[in-house]
Design a protein around this motif. Structure first.
Motif, mmCIF file in Angstrom:
data_model
loop_
_atom_site.group_PDB
_atom_site.id
_atom_site.type_symbol
_atom_site.label_atom_id
_atom_site.label_comp_id
_atom_site.label_asym_id
_atom_site.label_seq_id
_atom_site.Cartn_x
_atom_site.Cartn_y
_atom_site.Cartn_z
ATOM 1 N N LEU A 221 0.830 -1.207 0.000
ATOM 2 C CA LEU A 221 0.000 0.000 0.000
ATOM 3 C C LEU A 221 0.865 1.258 0.000
ATOM 4 C CD1 LEU A 221 -2.898 -0.902 2.475
ATOM 5 C CD2 LEU A 221 -2.691 -1.358 0.020
ATOM 6 N N GLU A 222 2.023 1.170 0.659
ATOM 7 C CA GLU A 222 2.905 2.341 0.742
ATOM 8 C C GLU A 222 3.616 2.612 -0.585
ATOM 9 O OE1 GLU A 222 5.052 -1.325 1.458
ATOM 10 O OE2 GLU A 222 3.252 -0.471 2.400
ATOM 11 N N THR A 223 3.533 1.678 -1.542
ATOM 12 C CA THR A 223 4.191 1.879 -2.838
ATOM 13 C C THR A 223 3.259 2.532 -3.873
ATOM 14 O OG1 THR A 223 3.545 -0.289 -3.733
ATOM 15 C CG2 THR A 223 5.561 -0.199 -2.399
ATOM 16 N N GLN B 82 -6.624 6.064 -9.464
ATOM 17 C CA GLN B 82 -5.196 5.823 -9.241
ATOM 18 C C GLN B 82 -4.969 4.891 -8.050
ATOM 19 O OE1 GLN B 82 -2.534 9.470 -9.753
ATOM 20 N NE2 GLN B 82 -4.558 10.441 -9.722
ATOM 21 N N VAL B 83 -5.769 5.074 -7.016
ATOM 22 C CA VAL B 83 -5.649 4.207 -5.834
ATOM 23 C C VAL B 83 -5.943 2.763 -6.208
ATOM 24 C CG1 VAL B 83 -6.724 3.604 -3.620
ATOM 25 C CG2 VAL B 83 -6.149 5.989 -4.127
ATOM 26 N N LEU B 84 -7.016 2.554 -6.960
ATOM 27 C CA LEU B 84 -7.400 1.192 -7.324
ATOM 28 C C LEU B 84 -6.400 0.565 -8.292
ATOM 29 C CD1 LEU B 84 -11.276 1.574 -7.727
ATOM 30 C CD2 LEU B 84 -9.944 0.915 -5.712
ATOM 31 N N GLU B 85 -5.877 1.363 -9.223
ATOM 32 C CA GLU B 85 -4.863 0.849 -10.138
ATOM 33 C C GLU B 85 -3.630 0.403 -9.353
ATOM 34 O OE1 GLU B 85 -4.772 0.189 -13.251
ATOM 35 O OE2 GLU B 85 -6.633 1.090 -13.985
ATOM 36 N N GLY B 86 -3.212 1.233 -8.391
ATOM 37 C CA GLY B 86 -2.053 0.882 -7.579
ATOM 38 C C GLY B 86 -2.304 -0.323 -6.696
ATOM 39 N N LEU B 87 -3.516 -0.424 -6.164
ATOM 40 C CA LEU B 87 -3.887 -1.554 -5.307
ATOM 41 C C LEU B 87 -3.818 -2.862 -6.078
ATOM 42 C CD1 LEU B 87 -4.986 -2.370 -2.486
ATOM 43 C CD2 LEU B 87 -7.294 -2.069 -3.426
ATOM 44 N N VAL B 88 -4.364 -2.859 -7.288
ATOM 45 C CA VAL B 88 -4.345 -4.068 -8.122
ATOM 46 C C VAL B 88 -2.913 -4.415 -8.527
ATOM 47 C CG1 VAL B 88 -5.037 -5.032 -10.355
ATOM 48 C CG2 VAL B 88 -6.697 -3.770 -8.976
ATOM 49 N N ALA B 89 -2.119 -3.390 -8.891
ATOM 50 C CA ALA B 89 -0.736 -3.630 -9.323
ATOM 51 C C ALA B 89 0.118 -4.197 -8.192
ATOM 52 C CB ALA B 89 -0.131 -2.327 -9.846
ATOM 53 N N ALA B 90 -0.168 -3.799 -6.960
ATOM 54 C CA ALA B 90 0.642 -4.226 -5.817
ATOM 55 C C ALA B 90 0.218 -5.576 -5.249
ATOM 56 C CB ALA B 90 0.584 -3.165 -4.715
ATOM 57 N N ASN B 91 -0.924 -6.091 -5.690
ATOM 58 C CA ASN B 91 -1.452 -7.332 -5.107
ATOM 59 C C ASN B 91 -1.954 -8.273 -6.201
ATOM 60 O OD1 ASN B 91 -1.748 -6.894 -1.917
ATOM 61 N ND2 ASN B 91 -2.186 -4.957 -2.954
ATOM 62 N N VAL C 57 -10.881 3.567 0.388
ATOM 63 C CA VAL C 57 -9.967 4.321 -0.473
ATOM 64 C C VAL C 57 -9.219 5.375 0.336
ATOM 65 C CG1 VAL C 57 -9.864 5.966 -2.391
ATOM 66 C CG2 VAL C 57 -11.278 3.921 -2.593
ATOM 67 N N GLU C 58 -9.926 6.046 1.231
ATOM 68 C CA GLU C 58 -9.292 7.066 2.074
ATOM 69 C C GLU C 58 -8.228 6.448 2.974
ATOM 70 O OE1 GLU C 58 -12.610 8.769 4.078
ATOM 71 O OE2 GLU C 58 -13.319 9.880 2.319
ATOM 72 N N LEU C 59 -8.489 5.251 3.479
ATOM 73 C CA LEU C 59 -7.511 4.579 4.337
ATOM 74 C C LEU C 59 -6.252 4.244 3.538
ATOM 75 C CD1 LEU C 59 -8.214 2.003 7.058
ATOM 76 C CD2 LEU C 59 -6.441 1.499 5.394
ATOM 77 N N ILE C 60 -6.442 3.770 2.297
ATOM 78 C CA ILE C 60 -5.288 3.456 1.438
ATOM 79 C C ILE C 60 -4.501 4.730 1.135
ATOM 80 C CG2 ILE C 60 -4.558 2.535 -0.799
ATOM 81 C CD1 ILE C 60 -7.138 0.825 -0.750
ATOM 82 N N LEU C 61 -5.223 5.825 0.894
ATOM 83 C CA LEU C 61 -4.570 7.106 0.602
ATOM 84 C C LEU C 61 -3.654 7.541 1.744
ATOM 85 C CD1 LEU C 61 -7.229 9.394 -1.151
ATOM 86 C CD2 LEU C 61 -4.929 8.840 -1.979
ATOM 87 N N ALA D 204 -0.498 5.667 1.073
ATOM 88 C CA ALA D 204 0.101 5.826 -0.246
ATOM 89 C C ALA D 204 0.962 7.085 -0.315
ATOM 90 C CB ALA D 204 -0.997 5.885 -1.298
ATOM 91 N N LYS D 205 1.736 7.183 -1.403
ATOM 92 C CA LYS D 205 2.544 8.377 -1.664
ATOM 93 C C LYS D 205 1.705 9.346 -2.502
ATOM 94 C CE LYS D 205 6.806 5.643 -1.776
ATOM 95 N NZ LYS D 205 7.942 5.190 -2.640
ATOM 96 N N VAL D 206 1.265 10.421 -1.885
ATOM 97 C CA VAL D 206 0.373 11.368 -2.554
ATOM 98 C C VAL D 206 1.111 12.680 -2.816
ATOM 99 C CG1 VAL D 206 -1.812 12.604 -2.436
ATOM 100 C CG2 VAL D 206 -1.605 10.331 -1.389
ATOM 101 N N THR D 207 1.080 13.118 -4.070
ATOM 102 C CA THR D 207 1.670 14.403 -4.425
ATOM 103 C C THR D 207 0.605 15.267 -5.092
ATOM 104 O OG1 THR D 207 2.426 13.495 -6.554
ATOM 105 C CG2 THR D 207 3.990 13.486 -4.726
ATOM 106 N N ASP D 208 0.639 16.552 -4.769
ATOM 107 C CA ASP D 208 -0.316 17.479 -5.379
ATOM 108 C C ASP D 208 0.157 17.882 -6.766
ATOM 109 O OD1 ASP D 208 -1.825 17.375 -3.109
ATOM 110 O OD2 ASP D 208 -1.062 19.257 -2.262
#
Length: 434
Positions: free
Chosen positions: A120-122, A289-298, A410-414, A417-421
């Motif tokens: 999740l942190e990736t 983006q969160v869901l894409e990253g979640l699927v990619a990491a698992n 999703v908020e918990l994953i955020l 996660a690494k979030v940039t504005d």
């Protein structure tokens, strides 16, 4: 009852179950006894039909019926005892179903995968930072003006934004083709209704002018016989009209239901709508983006049964969109391959979010549910009435609770996660392909 469990492949399991002969035979005899009380058979009085006759006539079908019920019942008992979690319905195969013998059967099914969340942190998320500016609002008013424009006939050379009334007749390899001919056809220059190059070629023409233009059908054109083909069109212009935009005044505001406050009130209302739509778009962009990253990491196995169910849902939705008023029975069956990739992803996302919710023991936040309902209701004339309707409709309320719980995940994953504005213009945010 005897039970054995075998892993056949992947998530598939085969449970072999045997039910004592006495259990089956007693149930069959009881059913036949009940039938004997009510059946009317020529030559016998009601309730006096010999058991042998009842057995001969109904024994086989009753045994099949009893076996089906016992298989279902004992399957449920077996998976509870073995702590198995089926994904989809089992397929039953009776191996032995004879009088005086055990009922032996196999039940084959898939189970839900064991999910261990990782990475999740990736997950990298670019969060758009965007606001509605005065310029954005001004451009929206131009759009609203165009939606209510009228047309004024002219005699000048045509330009982008004008409307032409034309006749055209097309040919490919010197031969006319289906759909290539029209009379009194209205064409708005810049609307992109025609094949590439057509509008450009007729731009600058005047009333009464005739011209033969040359264009090429795109390689992905819907008609197989025209893909990539060169074509020529004879075009005759009968009428040209230029757009007339309405003035932005109180009468313009009334077109949108604003009876008091004039343009200032309309601008305020439009800005609220733009900001509401922007909020939803930003939220959707971040969630994707969160869901894409979640699927990619698992990487997880997905039960075929769940994918098949999801394909059926997507196919039904597509039929409803494409069918309109058409009878679904008269529509062709859309192939499963059209929805395979989307269905697989949706199943993966559902399993992973479900694990986030379970692992973190998330519960529905009533305040979030209320906020979601109020946000949806704000687009209507009477928001209070819409909110009340949601709160009193159990199905709609449950749907909104599901959305809220998903947003909480999703908020918990955020948070991990690494979030940039990322500064983004409103136009780019709302029209990424423009």
């Amino acid at each position: 009852m005897q039970v054995s469990v075998e892993t056949t492949q992947g998530l598939e399991r085969k449970v072999s179950i045997s039910v004592p002969a006495e259990t089956v035979d007693v149930e069959v005899k009881n059913r036949l006894r009940q039938i004997a009380k009510t059946q009317k058979i020529n030559g016998f009085r009601p309730g006096k039909v010999p058991p042998s006759v009842i057995q001969k006539r109904y024994g086989k079908s009753v045994r099949q019926e009893v076996a089906g019920e016992l298989m279902q019942r004992h399957f449920v008992e077996a998976i509870m005892a073995e702590k198995l979690n089926p994904a989809g319905r089992p397929a039953f195969v009776a191996k032995s179903n004879e009088e005086g013998k055990e009922l032996e059967f196999d039940a084959t099914f898939e189970i839900y995968p064991e999910v261990e969340l990782a990475g999740l942190e990736t997950i990298n998320v670019e969060k758009p930072v965007v606001e509605v500016t005065e310029k954005d609002l001004d451009e929206m008013f131009v759009t609203l003006q165009n939606q209510h424009k009228t047309w004024k006939e002219n005699k000048r050379k045509t330009k982008k934004g004008d409307k032409l009334t034309i006749d055209f007749n097309g040919r490919v390899d010197g031969e006319e083709f289906e759909g290539g001919k029209a009379e009194a056809f209205e064409l708005e220059l810049g609307a992109g209704r025609m094949i590439p190059g057509f509008e450009k070629e007729v731009t600058g023409m005047k009333v009464g002018e005739e011209k033969t233009i040359n264009v090429t059908f795109p390689e992905d054109y819907h008609a197989e016989n025209l893909k990539g083909k060169d074509a020529e069109f004879d075009v005759v212009v009968h009428k040209t009209e230029g757009p007339v935009l309405p003035k932005i005044d109180e009468e313009f505001a009334k077109l949108f239901g604003v009876e008091e406050g004039g343009i200032d009130a309309l601008r305020e209302e439009v800005q609220k709508n733009m900001e509401r739509e922007l909020t939803q778009t930003v939220k959707g962009k971040v969630k994707e983006q969160v869901l894409e990253g979640l699927v990619a990491a698992n990487e997880i196995d997905t039960p075929k049964a769940l994918i098949t169910q999801e394909i059926d849902v997507l196919r039904k939705q597509a039929m409803e969109r494409f069918g309109g008023q058409m009878d679904p029975a008269n529509m062709p069956q859309l192939p499963a391959e059209m929805f395979q990739e989307q269905a697989e992803r949706r199943v993966k996302v559902g399993l992973l979010l479900g694990e986030v919710i379970k692992t973190n023991e998330l519960k529905v936040n009533d305040d979030k549910v209320k906020a979601l309902i109020e946000s949806a209701a704000s687009a209507y004339e009477d928001p209070t009435e819409v909110v009340e309707y949601y709160m009193n409709n159990q199905e709609l309320l449950q749907q909104m609770q599901h959305v809220a719980l998903e947003e909480q995940a999703v908020e918990l994953i955020l948070e991990k996660a690494k979030v940039t504005d990322k500064a983004t213009a409103f136009k780019d945010m709302m029209n990424p392909q423009a």
